[in-house]
Scaffold this motif. Sequence first.
Motif, PDB file in Angstrom:
ATOM      1  N   ALA A 358       0.821  -1.220   0.000  1.00 17.90           N
ATOM      2  CA  ALA A 358       0.000   0.000   0.000  1.00 17.90           C
ATOM      3  C   ALA A 358       0.852   1.266   0.000  1.00 17.90           C
ATOM      4  N   GLN A 359       1.989   1.202  -0.707  1.00 17.56           N
ATOM      5  CA  GLN A 359       2.898   2.337  -0.820  1.00 17.56           C
ATOM      6  C   GLN A 359       3.315   2.886   0.548  1.00 17.56           C
ATOM      7  N   GLY A 360       3.397   1.991   1.520  1.00 16.91           N
ATOM      8  CA  GLY A 360       3.893   2.378   2.826  1.00 16.91           C
ATOM      9  C   GLY A 360       2.874   3.027   3.745  1.00 16.91           C
ATOM     10  N   ILE A 361       1.615   3.083   3.334  1.00 15.79           N
ATOM     11  CA  ILE A 361       0.590   3.703   4.178  1.00 15.79           C
ATOM     12  C   ILE A 361       0.139   2.690   5.227  1.00 15.79           C
ATOM     13  N   PRO A 362       0.227   3.008   6.515  1.00 22.67           N
ATOM     14  CA  PRO A 362      -0.192   2.056   7.546  1.00 22.67           C
ATOM     15  C   PRO A 362      -1.704   1.954   7.634  1.00 22.67           C
TER      16      PRO A 362
END
Length: 581
Positions: A358-362
């Motif tokens: 998720a492109q680094g989105i937590p």
Amino acid sequence: MATAAMSGPGRRVYFRQGTVLKVAVLAILIALIVLPLLRTVLFTLQPETITAWSDVLTGRLSENLFYKPLTNTLIIGVVVSSACVLIGGFLAWLVVMTNVPFRKTIGVMATLPFMIPSFAAALAWGSLFRNDRVGGQVGWLQGMGLDIPDWLAWGMGPTLIVLTLHYFSLAFTIIAASLATVNSDLVEAAQIAGAKGGKILMGIILPVTTPALVAAGSLCFAGAVSNFATPALLGLPVRMQTLSTRLFGMIEVGQVSRGYVIGILLVLISGAFLWAGNRIVSGRRSYATITGKGGRAKRFDLRTSRWPLFIVAFIILMAATVVPVIVLIASSFAPSSADLFANWTLHYWIGEFSPDFAQGIPGIIHNNDIVRALLVTLALGCAVAVTGMCVGLLTSYTVARYREGLMSAAITQISFLPLLVPGIAFGAAYIAYLGAPIGPFPALYGTFALLVIAGTAYLLPFSVQTGRAVIQQVGGELEESARITGASFFRRLASITVPLAVRGLAAGGILVFVKIIRDLSLVVLLFTPTMPVLSVVAYRYASEGFAQFANAITVIILMISIAATLIANALQTKSQPWLKN
């Protein structure tokens, strides 16, 4: 009446208190509603901004700035309002006047779509029908190998369908309440005289329910033309503009004066159609259906059509309520909308930072921006519920207890003025009003206070309606007795009116809470990164291609809205007449 029995001095004190209260309430309403709209108009009439009118209406860009969006807006308004009246009227007829199976279940389900934010339905539509025309993830149906045409994935078609499925419940509620007052003796008399079903429908039922049909159509039209979320999510990717999306775009790119002009025109168009609807109804007076003579409730026997009509109603209600919720929940777990019911993951809810996912989105729990937006949204809902009910109760009390005079009429008219103003135009008005310093007062743009003040003003009609119902429950003689003993106005209000009607006030406050936390049109222009709200955060994620996060946030809004609405319904003492028999 109590005022008639007062002595001369007591009567003078009573009316003096009423005058002071009227002036105070009128000043509050002018500050909350009139001045923002007036400030918007005056802003566009300044020497450096007045050219925005010619730019929008007659300039070389006017077709793209105004006339094409206007055409799309009117198409949406007319088609959606007509479809809502047809579907809402059909369901209301089934529930109120027939022996269709599971009638009460249909009645309950038909009121649910309006609880679901329109952007939730738009997101669900994209998760199902999105194709690869604009890139990014495709929807579930195309992921299964089906070729989804552009007209079904984007633009006017899906916008009309989603808005119709959202607003028909509003038409259902209004029309069902009207049908519940139709005396079945009229129908029986026509049947005895040999009239067929079509003749009864056109000659009796439709004429006596005309006010409800017009009111439902007018409100659905106003809601559809002012809706921002659905045309933005389903139309903007293919450059389909409406007045609401064009207004948003103008202000977003800094062309504020042109945006304000479009907002003013949107208000005038919405208000004109509501006014026309009221004129149609007020032009005739032969709508009385409730008389001193009792009537018996008798339902049409659908015979062999009972189950086929139930299936039709069930399909409509499933498409408007159950399917969007299921799709949103599934999409919040699925890594790809193309594979909606497989490979589920909890990352979008509880996942921590991962550069490979998720492109680094937590996930939501670990996403500080979303958690902050949740806290701000809940605080906003509570604050607007409290302030709105306070102002609404004060306004309705003033009008109910001191009805005489022009000020009372002005208070009534101004308090319902926000119904004529689309949410996005109202938000633009508040940017013009409080977005810059006023004398010693600082600019409020980007502050929590601006969100609360704008939300309170925008939802004031609903607060006043609730306050009016509360005041009608409390006899004036109770307050008059307290006044004679020396109790002040605020003491009477706090010790008598509020305690006796606390359930109604609480229910009204919860409904205001629900409306503001799921609203997007009002707050989309007032949103800032320092003061985020969930609905706008969900819209931003969806616009940037992160549908899973957008859908997960929308599920949270849905859960809060449904829980709060159920609590409000439990507190309500009024019953729905079409569900009683």
